[in-house]
Design a protein around this motif. Structure first.
Motif, PDB file in Angstrom:
ATOM      1  N   VAL A   3       9.721  -4.579 -69.324  1.00  0.00           N
ATOM      2  CA  VAL A   3       9.605  -3.582 -70.386  1.00  0.00           C
ATOM      3  C   VAL A   3      10.989  -3.299 -70.953  1.00  0.00           C
ATOM      4  N   LYS A   5      13.029  -0.596 -73.111  1.00  0.00           N
ATOM      5  CA  LYS A   5      12.981   0.795 -73.556  1.00  0.00           C
ATOM      6  C   LYS A   5      14.286   1.105 -74.270  1.00  0.00           C
ATOM      7  N   TYR A   7      16.341   4.282 -76.351  1.00  0.00           N
ATOM      8  CA  TYR A   7      16.496   5.637 -76.867  1.00  0.00           C
ATOM      9  C   TYR A   7      17.152   5.526 -78.237  1.00  0.00           C
ATOM     10  N   LYS A  19      17.523  -3.817 -82.171  1.00  0.00           N
ATOM     11  CA  LYS A  19      16.123  -4.245 -82.256  1.00  0.00           C
ATOM     12  C   LYS A  19      16.018  -5.641 -82.853  1.00  0.00           C
ATOM     13  N   GLU A  29       7.680  -6.135 -78.122  1.00  0.00           N
ATOM     14  CA  GLU A  29       7.422  -4.698 -77.997  1.00  0.00           C
ATOM     15  C   GLU A  29       8.633  -3.999 -77.399  1.00  0.00           C
ATOM     16  N   GLU A  31       9.697  -0.091 -76.372  1.00  0.00           N
ATOM     17  CA  GLU A  31       9.290   1.307 -76.229  1.00  0.00           C
ATOM     18  C   GLU A  31      10.428   2.170 -76.758  1.00  0.00           C
ATOM     19  N   GLU A  32      10.198   2.775 -77.925  1.00  0.00           N
ATOM     20  CA  GLU A  32      11.239   3.605 -78.538  1.00  0.00           C
ATOM     21  C   GLU A  32      11.032   5.064 -78.172  1.00  0.00           C
ATOM     22  N   ILE A  33      12.106   5.705 -77.771  1.00  0.00           N
ATOM     23  CA  ILE A  33      12.075   7.126 -77.456  1.00  0.00           C
ATOM     24  C   ILE A  33      13.035   7.806 -78.416  1.00  0.00           C
TER      25      ILE A  33
END
Length: 85
Positions: A3, A5, A7, A19, A29, A31-33
């Motif tokens: 995964v 991730k 921020y 990105k 994919e 996972e953007e926070i």
């Protein structure tokens, strides 16, 4: 693939650049926070990484760092290996 991730904030050219690199390496994919709209996520990111800037990128359990760190990892040939672990 582990995964990924990241921020981020809404307006961050370094986030976009990171990105783009990850997508070019086959990451579909991320996972953007968004820490600009989530104060708790910002506090957690700062606690875990010791950094205040975005992006802060994690691949699996590994904290890669920011965009420059990601680019340096790729230049050394380590990014693909980490993505395949």
């Amino acid at each position: 693939m582990p995964v990924v991730k990241m921020y981020t904030t809404a307006v961050c050219p370094f986030c976009i650049r990171a990105k783009q690199l990850l997508n070019a390496k086959g990451v579909s994919e991320i996972e953007e926070i968004r820490i600009d709209i989530d104060a708790q996520a910002r506090a957690y990111m700062m606690e875990v990484t010791g950094r205040r800037t975005v992006p802060q990128i994690f691949i699996g359990d590994t904290h890669v760092g920011g965009c420059d760190d990601l680019m340096a990892l790729d230049a050394k040939g380590g990014l693909v290996a980490l993505l395949q672990s």
